[in-house]
Motif scaffolding. Structure first.
Motif, PDB file in Angstrom:
ATOM      1  N   ILE A 164      25.283  38.647  29.983  1.00 47.90           N
ATOM      2  CA  ILE A 164      26.292  39.552  30.373  1.00 47.90           C
ATOM      3  C   ILE A 164      27.705  39.069  30.058  1.00 47.90           C
ATOM      4  N   GLU A 165      28.535  39.729  29.310  1.00 53.81           N
ATOM      5  CA  GLU A 165      29.699  39.280  28.881  1.00 53.81           C
ATOM      6  C   GLU A 165      30.929  40.289  28.971  1.00 53.81           C
ATOM      7  N   ALA A 166      31.889  39.868  29.590  1.00 53.71           N
ATOM      8  CA  ALA A 166      33.156  40.756  29.934  1.00 53.71           C
ATOM      9  C   ALA A 166      33.985  39.945  30.351  1.00 53.71           C
ATOM     10  N   GLY A 167      35.525  40.122  30.025  1.00 50.32           N
ATOM     11  CA  GLY A 167      36.632  39.429  30.343  1.00 50.32           C
ATOM     12  C   GLY A 167      37.067  38.253  29.796  1.00 50.32           C
ATOM     13  N   GLU A 168      38.292  37.964  29.775  1.00 49.36           N
ATOM     14  CA  GLU A 168      38.614  36.578  29.177  1.00 49.36           C
ATOM     15  C   GLU A 168      39.143  35.848  30.172  1.00 49.36           C
ATOM     16  N   GLY A 169      39.901  36.284  31.267  1.00 50.55           N
ATOM     17  CA  GLY A 169      40.335  35.293  32.323  1.00 50.55           C
ATOM     18  C   GLY A 169      40.443  35.815  33.521  1.00 50.55           C
ATOM     19  N   PHE A 170      41.338  35.336  34.605  1.00 47.82           N
ATOM     20  CA  PHE A 170      41.300  35.477  35.975  1.00 47.82           C
ATOM     21  C   PHE A 170      41.845  36.897  36.429  1.00 47.82           C
ATOM     22  N   ASN A 171      42.825  37.400  35.685  1.00 51.77           N
ATOM     23  CA  ASN A 171      43.562  38.703  36.195  1.00 51.77           C
ATOM     24  C   ASN A 171      43.923  39.807  35.219  1.00 51.77           C
ATOM     25  N   ILE A 172      42.909  39.550  34.095  1.00 52.90           N
ATOM     26  CA  ILE A 172      43.028  40.637  33.183  1.00 52.90           C
ATOM     27  C   ILE A 172      41.872  41.783  33.476  1.00 52.90           C
TER      28      ILE A 172
END
Lengths: 335, 393
Positions: B245-253
């Protein structure tokens, strides 16, 4: 001498020597024997792989190397056990020429290998190379087989290639660039042709190894270069690009100790620099700092670059190999 | 070695001698393993690894050493009978990207590195086999086609073997797929399979307050929960693997896009079709509930097919395994044998050694069992070559 001429004539890339069948034919025509020496101290993580690759590729498949020997400084891990299990000849450095005693250092292993191994050419390869490949040996041995006048072939690993940002700076490690290259530039400009004078991999003819002294510690590579240069000139050297080498990175403090040892080795050869430095006057202590919380403490390291004499000055060696002693001044006498 | 064998028992009787010769080639096998293992070969980028294999084949004097336009590498050891050829293959690609450090480490008794089990060892066995057969003084009746198969895994979807069998002019009478792990593995049937990617895109102007949810991750989470709710029968055996599963780059975006990769396997093609239909329903429902765009991309599909357990190839392979004290671990495969079996070529997949941490960067294979694995492989090859694995006419 035009240094660019020398570089184009005496600098190779390992891919030039891909034809191992041809190399072996030439080796056999010349009647040469070749030994591969791996000096070790606690190298259990990498030694097995080095031996497997060298034995399979350069002994079983292409018989370029006649013996693979591990000369060990007294590892406390499984280095010797693994090396023997994969088929290398394993020697404890202290058990070679026990009558001359035991000194600790890589140079000691290299020196004792000259007595223990039988090859006309000895190729030294460090045992901590993670990306080991047969090129690390044949890339250094081949120039000696194809060039009779060449005596000492060193490895280098960084190719001065053009790339997108212009020309990539090429050279050695930090000690080479900060210490050795400036010293060579000052005193022996011709030696700056050597791209990585401190690399731990080199193939050398026995006739050279037996006639030069071996510092037992950090200075062995520098001493060899200076001594071979003084005795046989720049044309005795070759250097081969072996592409990448992946190995343990050393801390700056460790490199400081290395630099100190090299500097002492260099100054010990001050006679050839036109001065007569008495090494006894110089300190053998390197002082470095370490900080803990707000407290700074000076740490002293005693670094004495002891040297082993040329092997052919030992009667045991002359007897084993039926050699005459040839002094550095070229005069000979029997053992 | 004997020049010919009258029955499988004679081959089994030779196995201790075969094993001794296998052990004598330990450094050759390990050197091939290390050198192949250190060449990165993510799917679609196997060329460097295949070139190394071809170089080995050439050095061993194999004929027709070549690669094809799909990137497969071949070497042929000609037999006495040109009408009979055995295809022995190992897939050349691995799941690891070229950026990963591919350094292989050799310790006492084990070898570690990314892809070392799956399937650098299979390829290393192929690279070593010509030398082994020469040392065993084995001259086969059948031709032996050794193949490093490209584009096998993931989106590769067995393109290499498909391309070869569609375009090949050599009559192939049987096939053996070599996998590094695990020793005792025996696959003679392929499962039905559906492999896909579910992509979820949340519009930039998404109304966060109305939905009370945040971004692609929660939408994918909803999809995952629904997939886990699909009832799976125990018979025929069926499974759904959620592979990545892949999604997102950081903590709060909050991510606006996410991808879920999955694989459905079943002994029944009907069940695979039913699950595919349920996936369509799930996506339609999640889209209407969340307002996100959810799409399904099927990247590979297989129909179940196979030999029976009573097929002579399977029977003789089991006999050889039993003689080596190996308990056959029978498992359906979705690998190259499925393509061979679908084309009527009897084929099995067998493993070479034991391994640990499979498909992790520190994938490890054990040294000692390799010699049993190699012995088993040579014995199966001799059994096929001797005609003991043919179905009665």
């Amino acid at each position: 001498m035009n240094l660019n001429d020398w570089i184009s004539r005496n600098t190779f890339h390992h891919s030039q020597f891909w034809d191992l069948k041809q190399l072996i034919e030439d080796k056999e025509k010349l009647g040469l024997t070749i030994s591969l020496c791996l000096p070790t101290l606690n190298e259990e993580k990498t030694i097995g792989k080095e031996i497997i690759l060298f034995k399979s590729e350069l002994m079983d498949r292409y018989p370029l190397v006649d013996e693979i020997a591990v000369v060990d400084s007294g590892s406390i891990d499984k280095t010797r056990e693994i090396a023997a299990a994969f088929g290398a000849d394993v020697y404890l450095s202290s058990e070679i020429l026990p009558q001359v005693g035991e000194k600790k250092g890589k140079g000691e292993n290299l020196w004792k290998a000259v007595y223990q191994l039988k090859g006309d050419i000895i190729c030294y390869v460090d045992a901590d190379i993670a990306n080991i490949h047969p090129r690390f040996a044949y890339g250094l041995i081949a120039p000696l087989i194809y060039n009779e006048q060449m005596k000492y072939v060193k490895a280098f690993y960084d190719r001065p290639l053009a790339f997108s940002q212009g020309v990539r700076p090429s050279g050695g490690g930090r000690v080479t660039e900060i210490l050795v290259r400036p010293l060579f530039s000052l005193f022996f400009p011709e030696l700056t042709c050597l791209i990585q004078p401190l690399s731990g991999e080199y193939a050398v003819r026995r006739e050279v190894l037996e006639q030069i002294p071996f510092p037992i510690g950090y200075g062995v590579e520098t001493a060899h270069i200076l001594d071979v240069y003084q005795r046989w000139g720049l044309d005795a050297f070759g250097q081969t690009d072996l592409d990448q080498r992946v190995h343990r990175n050393q801390s700056t403090l460790s490199l400081g100790k290395m630099a100190f040892g090299i500097l002492r080795t260099f100054l010990a050869r001050s006679e050839v620099l036109g001065s007569t430095a008495d090494m006894k006057q110089f300190s053998t202590v390197l002082r470095q700092f370490q900080a803990q919380n707000e407290k700074y403490e000076q740490i002293e390291h005693e670094i004495v670059e002891e040297e082993r004499p040329p092997m052919n000055t030992l009667p045991e060696y002359r007897e084993k190999f039926g050699k005459e002693y040839i002094s550095s001044k070229g005069t000979s006498s029997t053992g | 070695m004997k020049k010919s064998y009258q029955n499988i028992e004679e081959i089994i009787a030779e196995m201790p001698a075969i094993r001794e010769i296998c052990i004598s080639l330990r450094e050759t096998l390990l050197a091939n393993l290390v050198m192949l293992g250190e060449i990165p070969a993510p799917t679609f980028h196997e060329a460097a690894r295949v070139n190394f294999l071809l170089q080995r084949f050439s050095e061993c004097g194999l004929t027709s050493t070549s690669s094809d336009e799909c990137g497969n590498g071949f070497g042929i050891l000609p037999g006495r009978d040109s009408e009979r050829n055995i295809l022995m293959l190992a897939h050349a690609d691995t799941v690891f990207s070229a950026q990963r450090n591919h350094t292989v480490s050799v310790r006492a008794g084990k070898i570690t590195g990314p892809g070392i089990a799956d399937n650098s060892l299979g390829l290393a066995v192929l690279a070593t086999l010509p030398t082994l057969l020469e040392k065993l003084e084995i001259k086969l009746n059948s031709g032996l086609v050794l193949m490093g198969a490209a584009r096998s895994l993931g989106r590769g979807d067995l393109e290499g073997i498909r391309f070869f069998l569609e375009n090949n002019k050599i009559p192939i009478t049987a096939g053996i797929c070599v996998e590094g792990v695990r020793l005792g593995r025996l696959s003679y049937a392929s499962a039905g399979m559906l492999r896909g990617e579910i992509t979820c895109r949340v519009p930039e102007e998404y109304d966060w307050i109305r939905r009370g949810a945040t971004g692609a991750i929660l939408v994918l989470n909803e999809v995952v929960n629904r997939i886990l709710g699909i009832p799976l029968p125990r018979r025929p055996q069926t499974s759904i693997a959620l592979g990545s599963i892949e999604a997102g780059e950081g903590f709060n975006i909050i991510p606006t896009e996410g991808i879920l990769r999955f694989e459905v396997r079943s002994e029944s093609s009907e069940i695979v079709r039913q699950i595919a239909s349920e996936l369509d329903d799930i996506m339609a429902e999640v889209m209407s509930k969340t307002g996100a765009e959810v799409t399904l991309d099927i990247v590979a599909r297989r129909e179940p097919a196979g030999l029976t357990i009573g097929h002579p190839l399977v029977k003789q392979t089991r006999e050889i395994m039993n003689a080596l004290d190996l308990r056959p671990h029978i498992t359906p495969s979705i690998s190259e044998i499925s393509v061979m079996i679908a084309r009527g070529i009897p084929a099995v997949t067998i493993g070479i050694t034991e391994g640990e941490r499979l498909q992790e960067p520190r994938e490890t294979v054990l040294l000692e069992p390799m010699f049993t694995g190699l012995t088993q492989l040579v014995a199966v090859l001799l059994a096929i070559d001797g005609g003991f694995c043919n179905e009665p006419e």
